[in-house]
Design an enzyme around this catalytic site. Structure first.
Site, PDB file in Angstrom:
ATOM      1  N   THR A 156       0.900  -1.154   0.000  1.00 19.60           N
ATOM      2  CA  THR A 156       0.000   0.000   0.000  1.00 19.60           C
ATOM      3  C   THR A 156       0.936   1.200   0.000  1.00 19.60           C
ATOM      4  OG1 THR A 156      -0.118   0.139   2.402  1.00 19.60           O
ATOM      5  CG2 THR A 156      -1.813  -1.197   1.327  1.00 19.60           C
ATOM      6  N   SER A 278      18.899  -0.797 -25.396  1.00 26.31           N
ATOM      7  CA  SER A 278      19.188   0.614 -25.610  1.00 26.31           C
ATOM      8  C   SER A 278      20.328   0.717 -26.594  1.00 26.31           C
ATOM      9  CB  SER A 278      19.585   1.254 -24.279  1.00 26.31           C
ATOM     10  OG  SER A 278      20.377   2.404 -24.528  1.00 26.31           O
ATOM     11  N   LYS A 284      20.999  -2.447 -20.788  1.00 26.87           N
ATOM     12  CA  LYS A 284      19.562  -2.243 -20.589  1.00 26.87           C
ATOM     13  C   LYS A 284      18.689  -3.328 -21.186  1.00 26.87           C
ATOM     14  CE  LYS A 284      17.869   1.717 -20.023  1.00 26.87           C
ATOM     15  NZ  LYS A 284      17.164   2.415 -18.982  1.00 26.87           N
ATOM     16  N   ASN A 286      14.683  -3.079 -21.638  1.00 26.71           N
ATOM     17  CA  ASN A 286      13.561  -2.185 -21.370  1.00 26.71           C
ATOM     18  C   ASN A 286      12.218  -2.866 -21.635  1.00 26.71           C
ATOM     19  OD1 ASN A 286      15.300  -0.072 -20.732  1.00 26.71           O
ATOM     20  ND2 ASN A 286      15.475   0.538 -22.884  1.00 26.71           N
TER      21      ASN A 286
END
Ligand code: ARG
Length: 459
Positions: A156, A278, A284, A286
């Site tokens: 939460t 990338s 990376k 993504n």
């Protein structure tokens, strides 16, 4: 030259800019199959009612079939001068069958024609959406079954709250999508009345049979009020509202996939099939598909808003503004279809890192509520006092940089001497989730039962 379809009282043609703003053929050509189906149903009805001859109706039907084949096969030349799909088809029909083509437009107008075509298109869109939702639900339920007992932190405020099971988390989306299907089916029910035969706005003096055309196009009944028939677009608005809510649900899941697949969380990994690299940062991976699903929600909600705004000031009945109803709907439905397919793909593809999820589930004092509940159940503290005692134990653990289960019994007793060895049972993540057996709770047994229930429902 004036327009051959309506140019009787005109001596000159439109300016180039008039033609450009007026023409809808560049986008409403998507309605060709619906337009042709509507025209065939109309011609058949006109013949059945003795308004045109059977011979003409036969020629019209044959000509329309030939046009459908031409468009299907990319052999049709669309003309902007003919404005829209309705007039493009009718003009071609005239070329193919001669003067009988001119009888097709008896007892109808482009106003009821476009309303009918568009309803048929949206109806197909809703049916396709419903199928895709069922598919995504199936994919989620399958993964939930695999991970009924896989623990992860529940959040939460994006702060660790209490441990949950990954299966339970996935089934939360199944609930959302089931409500989405309800909205889609509900919108379809209300949409499924046929405007054809309302003519321009007032109905017609020809003895048409609107029940016949409605039935042959798969509608439940004809619409009841001719003015409403040609000016109502709430079937499209309602479909887009349902689509927008679906898009929001997909976007929330997409956002979670983005968060989960980050290096910092590392809860799931998307395979190469659903990752991009990338061009500058070699490390990376993504989650572009998830990001794009998230973005589609903005686009789809924007589409809905655009049509709401187009409609909001229009007097009855048809206004040309309503020609601007189609592109948004096409865009919303096409975007959503792609987003759903990508989401179903990612759900099937993602691999949870069970160890990392479990470690995260146990950190951040995630079983503090279990401890407080134990203090209520065993030494019999009121919940508010149990909350306070637990808070002091959390503070003690935090100060020492350890988890609750790492505190010794002696240390715990300094805070409340009713605490016994048995408390350690509730401090493990596994026991925490296993104890959440209340209706709708996260316990693995509950998840397994829910997976069975959904499997039976989805079929
Ligand atoms: N292309 C028009 C539309 O999409 C068809 C209806 C035209 N009706 C008219 N009265 N100009 O709305």
């Amino acid at each position: 030259m004036s327009n051959r379809m309506w140019g009787g009282r005109f001596s000159a043609g439109p300016s180039a800019i008039m033609e450009e703003i007026n023409a809808s053929i560049d986008f409403d050509r998507k309605l060709y199959a619906q337009d042709i189906a509507g025209s065939k149903a109309h011609a058949e009805m006109l013949a059945a009612r003795g308004i045109i001859s059977e011979g003409d109706a036969g020629k019209i039907a044959e000509g329309l079939d030939a046009i459908k084949a031409e468009i299907d096969e990319g052999r049709f030349t669309f003309s902007r001068a003919l404005e829209d799909i309705h007039m493009n088809v009718e003009q071609r029909l005239k070329e193919l069958i001669g003067p009988a083509a001119g009888r097709l437009h008896t007892a109808r107008s482009r106003n009821d024609q476009v309303a009918t075509d568009f309803r048929l298109w949206v109806r197909d869109g809703l049916d396709h959406l419903d199928d895709q939702l069922a598919e995504l639900m199936g994919a989620l339920v399958a993964r939930a079954g695999e991970h009924a007992g896989t623990v992860m932190p529940g959040f939460t405020h994006l702060q660790s709250a209490q441990p949950v099971t990954f299966g339970h988390h996935l089934l939360a989306y199944v609930e959302m999508l089931a409500r989405d299907r309800g909205r889609v089916q509900d919108a379809r029910r209300r949409l499924n009345e046929c405007p054809l035969g309302a003519a321009a706005l007032a109905g017609t003096s020809f003895p048409i049979d609107r029940h016949m055309t409605a039935a042959s196009l798969g509608f439940d009944r004809p619409t009841a009020n001719s003015l409403d028939s040609v000016s109502d677009r709430d079937f499209a608005l309602e479909a887009m509202a349902a689509a927008s809510i679906v898009a929001v649900h997909l976007s929330r899941l997409a956002e979670e996939i983005v968060i989960w697949s980050s290096a910092q969380f590392g809860f799931v990994r998307l395979s190469d099939a659903f990752s991009t690299g990338s061009s500058i940062m070699p490390q990376k991976r993504n989650p572009d598909a998830a990001e794009l699903v998230r973005a589609k929600a903005g686009r789809i909600i924007g589409d809905m808003n655009a049509l709401l705004i187009v409609m909001k000031g229009l007097p009855l009945a048809y206004q040309k503004d309503m020609q601007e109803d189609k592109e948004q709907v096409f865009d919303a439905f096409e975007s959503l279809s792609l987003a759903l397919a990508a989401t179903t793909g990612m759900v099937g593809d993602l691999q949870p890192d069970i160890k990392r999820m479990a470690a995260a589930a146990g950190s951040g004092f995630s079983t503090a509520t279990d401890l407080a509940d134990w203090l209520v159940r065993v030494p019999g503290l009121p919940f508010r006092d149990a909350h306070h005692v637990t808070g002091r134990l959390v503070a003690m653990a935090a100060e020492r940089g350890v988890e609750l289960a790492d505190l010794s019994l002696a240390d715990m007793k300094t805070v409340h001497d009713g605490i016994t060895e048995a408390v350690y049972d509730v401090l493990t993540v596994e026991n925490s989730v296993r104890s959440r057996t209340s209706h709708g709770g996260t316990a693995p047994d509950n998840v397994r039962a829910e997976v069975k229930r959904w499997q039976a429902l989805i079929g």
